[in-house]
Design a protein around this motif. Sequence first.
Motif, PDB file in Angstrom:
ATOM      1  N   GLU A  40       0.839  -1.201   0.000  1.00  0.00           N
ATOM      2  CA  GLU A  40       0.000   0.000   0.000  1.00  0.00           C
ATOM      3  C   GLU A  40       0.874   1.252   0.000  1.00  0.00           C
ATOM      4  OE1 GLU A  40      -2.552   0.033   3.384  1.00  0.00           O
ATOM      5  OE2 GLU A  40      -4.126   1.172   2.373  1.00  0.00           O
ATOM      6  N   GLY A  41       0.530   2.199  -0.885  1.00  0.00           N
ATOM      7  CA  GLY A  41       1.295   3.437  -0.977  1.00  0.00           C
ATOM      8  C   GLY A  41       2.448   3.389  -1.958  1.00  0.00           C
ATOM      9  N   ALA A  42       2.791   2.206  -2.419  1.00  0.00           N
ATOM     10  CA  ALA A  42       3.926   2.049  -3.336  1.00  0.00           C
ATOM     11  C   ALA A  42       3.475   2.274  -4.785  1.00  0.00           C
ATOM     12  CB  ALA A  42       4.528   0.659  -3.170  1.00  0.00           C
ATOM     13  N   ILE A  43       4.429   2.015  -5.711  1.00  0.00           N
ATOM     14  CA  ILE A  43       4.170   2.137  -7.149  1.00  0.00           C
ATOM     15  C   ILE A  43       4.364   0.761  -7.773  1.00  0.00           C
ATOM     16  CG2 ILE A  43       4.974   3.152  -9.325  1.00  0.00           C
ATOM     17  CD1 ILE A  43       6.038   5.519  -7.699  1.00  0.00           C
ATOM     18  N   VAL A  44       3.507   0.417  -8.717  1.00  0.00           N
ATOM     19  CA  VAL A  44       3.687  -0.835  -9.453  1.00  0.00           C
ATOM     20  C   VAL A  44       3.577  -0.542 -10.946  1.00  0.00           C
ATOM     21  CG1 VAL A  44       1.251  -1.566  -9.456  1.00  0.00           C
ATOM     22  CG2 VAL A  44       3.057  -3.269  -9.539  1.00  0.00           C
ATOM     23  N   GLN A  45       4.418  -1.195 -11.725  1.00  0.00           N
ATOM     24  CA  GLN A  45       4.418  -1.031 -13.186  1.00  0.00           C
ATOM     25  C   GLN A  45       4.107  -2.378 -13.824  1.00  0.00           C
ATOM     26  OE1 GLN A  45       7.611   1.249 -15.092  1.00  0.00           O
ATOM     27  NE2 GLN A  45       7.800  -0.344 -16.633  1.00  0.00           N
ATOM     28  N   ILE A  46       3.066  -2.434 -14.605  1.00  0.00           N
ATOM     29  CA  ILE A  46       2.660  -3.660 -15.280  1.00  0.00           C
ATOM     30  C   ILE A  46       3.018  -3.530 -16.748  1.00  0.00           C
ATOM     31  CG2 ILE A  46       0.759  -5.235 -15.780  1.00  0.00           C
ATOM     32  CD1 ILE A  46      -0.812  -3.801 -13.530  1.00  0.00           C
ATOM     33  N   ASN A  47       3.897  -4.403 -17.214  1.00  0.00           N
ATOM     34  CA  ASN A  47       4.357  -4.350 -18.596  1.00  0.00           C
ATOM     35  C   ASN A  47       3.502  -5.214 -19.509  1.00  0.00           C
ATOM     36  OD1 ASN A  47       6.540  -2.674 -17.906  1.00  0.00           O
ATOM     37  ND2 ASN A  47       7.762  -4.451 -17.313  1.00  0.00           N
ATOM     38  N   GLY A  69     -15.012 -11.218 -10.080  1.00  0.00           N
ATOM     39  CA  GLY A  69     -16.462 -11.328 -10.197  1.00  0.00           C
ATOM     40  C   GLY A  69     -17.149 -10.113 -10.763  1.00  0.00           C
ATOM     41  N   GLU A  70     -16.369  -9.151 -11.276  1.00  0.00           N
ATOM     42  CA  GLU A  70     -16.978  -7.932 -11.794  1.00  0.00           C
ATOM     43  C   GLU A  70     -16.598  -7.698 -13.257  1.00  0.00           C
ATOM     44  OE1 GLU A  70     -16.777  -5.649  -7.468  1.00  0.00           O
ATOM     45  OE2 GLU A  70     -16.315  -4.550  -9.300  1.00  0.00           O
ATOM     46  N   ALA A  71     -17.212  -6.672 -13.846  1.00  0.00           N
ATOM     47  CA  ALA A  71     -16.936  -6.337 -15.245  1.00  0.00           C
ATOM     48  C   ALA A  71     -15.557  -5.716 -15.390  1.00  0.00           C
ATOM     49  CB  ALA A  71     -17.983  -5.344 -15.746  1.00  0.00           C
ATOM     50  N   PRO A  72     -14.854  -5.998 -16.487  1.00  0.00           N
ATOM     51  CA  PRO A  72     -13.669  -5.207 -16.813  1.00  0.00           C
ATOM     52  C   PRO A  72     -14.093  -3.754 -17.028  1.00  0.00           C
ATOM     53  CG  PRO A  72     -13.776  -7.187 -18.166  1.00  0.00           C
ATOM     54  CD  PRO A  72     -15.097  -7.066 -17.472  1.00  0.00           C
ATOM     55  N   THR A  73     -13.369  -2.818 -16.433  1.00  0.00           N
ATOM     56  CA  THR A  73     -13.690  -1.408 -16.607  1.00  0.00           C
ATOM     57  C   THR A  73     -12.541  -0.711 -17.311  1.00  0.00           C
ATOM     58  OG1 THR A  73     -12.879  -0.935 -14.392  1.00  0.00           O
ATOM     59  CG2 THR A  73     -15.239  -1.252 -14.635  1.00  0.00           C
ATOM     60  N   PHE A  74     -12.866   0.164 -18.226  1.00  0.00           N
ATOM     61  CA  PHE A  74     -11.893   0.859 -19.050  1.00  0.00           C
ATOM     62  C   PHE A  74     -11.033   1.790 -18.196  1.00  0.00           C
ATOM     63  CE2 PHE A  74     -10.102   3.087 -22.526  1.00  0.00           C
ATOM     64  CZ  PHE A  74     -10.225   4.446 -22.287  1.00  0.00           C
ATOM     65  N   LEU A  75      -9.704   1.687 -18.375  1.00  0.00           N
ATOM     66  CA  LEU A  75      -8.790   2.566 -17.655  1.00  0.00           C
ATOM     67  C   LEU A  75      -8.136   3.586 -18.585  1.00  0.00           C
ATOM     68  CD1 LEU A  75      -6.770   0.203 -15.251  1.00  0.00           C
ATOM     69  CD2 LEU A  75      -8.586   1.824 -14.653  1.00  0.00           C
ATOM     70  N   GLY A  90      -4.779  10.794 -13.182  1.00  0.00           N
ATOM     71  CA  GLY A  90      -4.755  10.664 -11.736  1.00  0.00           C
ATOM     72  C   GLY A  90      -3.615   9.766 -11.285  1.00  0.00           C
ATOM     73  N   ARG A  91      -3.946   8.733 -10.521  1.00  0.00           N
ATOM     74  CA  ARG A  91      -2.906   7.832 -10.006  1.00  0.00           C
ATOM     75  C   ARG A  91      -2.443   6.832 -11.063  1.00  0.00           C
ATOM     76  NH1 ARG A  91      -4.092   4.244  -6.514  1.00  0.00           N
ATOM     77  NH2 ARG A  91      -6.365   4.236  -6.755  1.00  0.00           N
ATOM     78  N   PHE A  92      -3.166   6.741 -12.175  1.00  0.00           N
ATOM     79  CA  PHE A  92      -2.838   5.754 -13.205  1.00  0.00           C
ATOM     80  C   PHE A  92      -2.222   6.458 -14.417  1.00  0.00           C
ATOM     81  CE2 PHE A  92      -6.340   2.459 -11.916  1.00  0.00           C
ATOM     82  CZ  PHE A  92      -5.811   2.410 -10.640  1.00  0.00           C
ATOM     83  N   SER A  93      -1.179   5.862 -14.974  1.00  0.00           N
ATOM     84  CA  SER A  93      -0.568   6.355 -16.206  1.00  0.00           C
ATOM     85  C   SER A  93      -0.339   5.171 -17.127  1.00  0.00           C
ATOM     86  CB  SER A  93       0.784   7.021 -15.926  1.00  0.00           C
ATOM     87  OG  SER A  93       0.664   8.058 -14.988  1.00  0.00           O
ATOM     88  N   SER A  94      -0.421   5.423 -18.425  1.00  0.00           N
ATOM     89  CA  SER A  94      -0.128   4.359 -19.385  1.00  0.00           C
ATOM     90  C   SER A  94       0.831   4.903 -20.435  1.00  0.00           C
ATOM     91  CB  SER A  94      -1.411   3.817 -20.022  1.00  0.00           C
ATOM     92  OG  SER A  94      -2.128   4.855 -20.650  1.00  0.00           O
ATOM     93  N   PHE A  95       1.765   4.048 -20.813  1.00  0.00           N
ATOM     94  CA  PHE A  95       2.821   4.415 -21.759  1.00  0.00           C
ATOM     95  C   PHE A  95       2.786   3.474 -22.943  1.00  0.00           C
ATOM     96  CE2 PHE A  95       6.857   5.941 -23.230  1.00  0.00           C
ATOM     97  CZ  PHE A  95       7.498   4.840 -23.749  1.00  0.00           C
ATOM     98  N   LEU A  96       3.123   4.005 -24.115  1.00  0.00           N
ATOM     99  CA  LEU A  96       3.163   3.190 -25.325  1.00  0.00           C
ATOM    100  C   LEU A  96       4.403   3.515 -26.139  1.00  0.00           C
ATOM    101  CD1 LEU A  96       1.752   1.227 -27.371  1.00  0.00           C
ATOM    102  CD2 LEU A  96       0.734   3.274 -28.398  1.00  0.00           C
ATOM    103  N   SER A  98       4.010  -1.581 -23.893  1.00  0.00           N
ATOM    104  CA  SER A  98       3.230  -0.641 -23.111  1.00  0.00           C
ATOM    105  C   SER A  98       3.417  -0.969 -21.639  1.00  0.00           C
ATOM    106  CB  SER A  98       1.744  -0.744 -23.474  1.00  0.00           C
ATOM    107  OG  SER A  98       0.933   0.028 -22.607  1.00  0.00           O
ATOM    108  N   TYR A  99       3.203  -0.001 -20.794  1.00  0.00           N
ATOM    109  CA  TYR A  99       3.084  -0.297 -19.371  1.00  0.00           C
ATOM    110  C   TYR A  99       1.979   0.537 -18.750  1.00  0.00           C
ATOM    111  CZ  TYR A  99       5.965   3.900 -18.276  1.00  0.00           C
ATOM    112  OH  TYR A  99       6.466   5.181 -18.162  1.00  0.00           O
ATOM    113  N   LEU A 100       1.428  -0.021 -17.678  1.00  0.00           N
ATOM    114  CA  LEU A 100       0.458   0.683 -16.843  1.00  0.00           C
ATOM    115  C   LEU A 100       1.123   0.929 -15.502  1.00  0.00           C
ATOM    116  CD1 LEU A 100      -2.549   1.648 -16.502  1.00  0.00           C
ATOM    117  CD2 LEU A 100      -2.982  -0.596 -15.471  1.00  0.00           C
ATOM    118  N   LEU A 101       1.144   2.176 -15.082  1.00  0.00           N
ATOM    119  CA  LEU A 101       1.801   2.558 -13.829  1.00  0.00           C
ATOM    120  C   LEU A 101       0.718   2.947 -12.813  1.00  0.00           C
ATOM    121  CD1 LEU A 101       4.794   2.995 -12.908  1.00  0.00           C
ATOM    122  CD2 LEU A 101       4.391   5.439 -13.276  1.00  0.00           C
ATOM    123  N   LEU A 102       0.754   2.273 -11.706  1.00  0.00           N
ATOM    124  CA  LEU A 102      -0.201   2.576 -10.637  1.00  0.00           C
ATOM    125  C   LEU A 102       0.563   3.199  -9.475  1.00  0.00           C
ATOM    126  CD1 LEU A 102      -2.087  -0.878 -10.518  1.00  0.00           C
ATOM    127  CD2 LEU A 102      -2.376   0.988 -12.139  1.00  0.00           C
TER     128      LEU A 102
END
Lengths: 112, 113
Positions: free
Chosen positions: A14-21, A40-46, A58-64, A71-75
């Motif tokens: 919690e409070g950290a940063i994660v990068q998903i490639n 158990g829920e719908a995929p929601t567009f980020l 906001g807290r989410f960034s995406s790079f291409l 690409s990566y998604l940075l949380l």
Amino acid sequence: GQNIDQPTEMTATEGAIVQINCTYQTSGFNGLFWYQQHAGEAPTFLSYNVLDGLEEKGRFSSFLSRSKGYSYLLLKELQMKDSASYLCAVRGSRSNDYKLSFGAGTTVTVRA
Amino acid sequence: ETGVTQTPRHLVMGMTNKKSLKCEQHLGHNAMYWYKQSAKKPLELMFVYSLEERVENNSVPSRFSPECPNSSHLFLHLHTLQPEDSALYLCASSQETGRDTQYFGPGTRLTVL
């Protein structure tokens, strides 16, 4: 066809940063999407990237990088509610009817 | 978020049963989709409808039969399914096919015994 790779699982504090490639090899490219899916829920567009560079929401960034097929998604400032699966999806070209192809998803677990 | 709704949320059926999944979108979109999501696998596109016409059938077995009576409703009729058909079935919609963002429903968790 499309081949989309992303890590299966990631864990962060919690409070950290994660990068998903996400890497892709595609026969055509017309944009890349990131979706969040809680269990158990719908995929929601980020986010959506079609040009090279960073998109920040906001807290989410995406790079291409189209030349690298990457690409990566940075949380940032992770919260417990960010524990979810994150899906990378590539849209094909017009010749492929702009079809969306998905990766298998990255399960992110946020720990206190 | 109730833009795309799906019923039922959970379904258990035997291999000889006939059942239907229902999807409804309240977003004024013209395109609707069925996807299959199996554990640890990518979403698989099954069917695409644009303005109530099927424009994509992604080599799906005939035991799955889609129906789109109007642009707001989409059904998936199921009969003589196999245990390997157990999965989460997701419905999505977009303004048009192609260049628009797809918005998903919560899915129906299907278990075939």
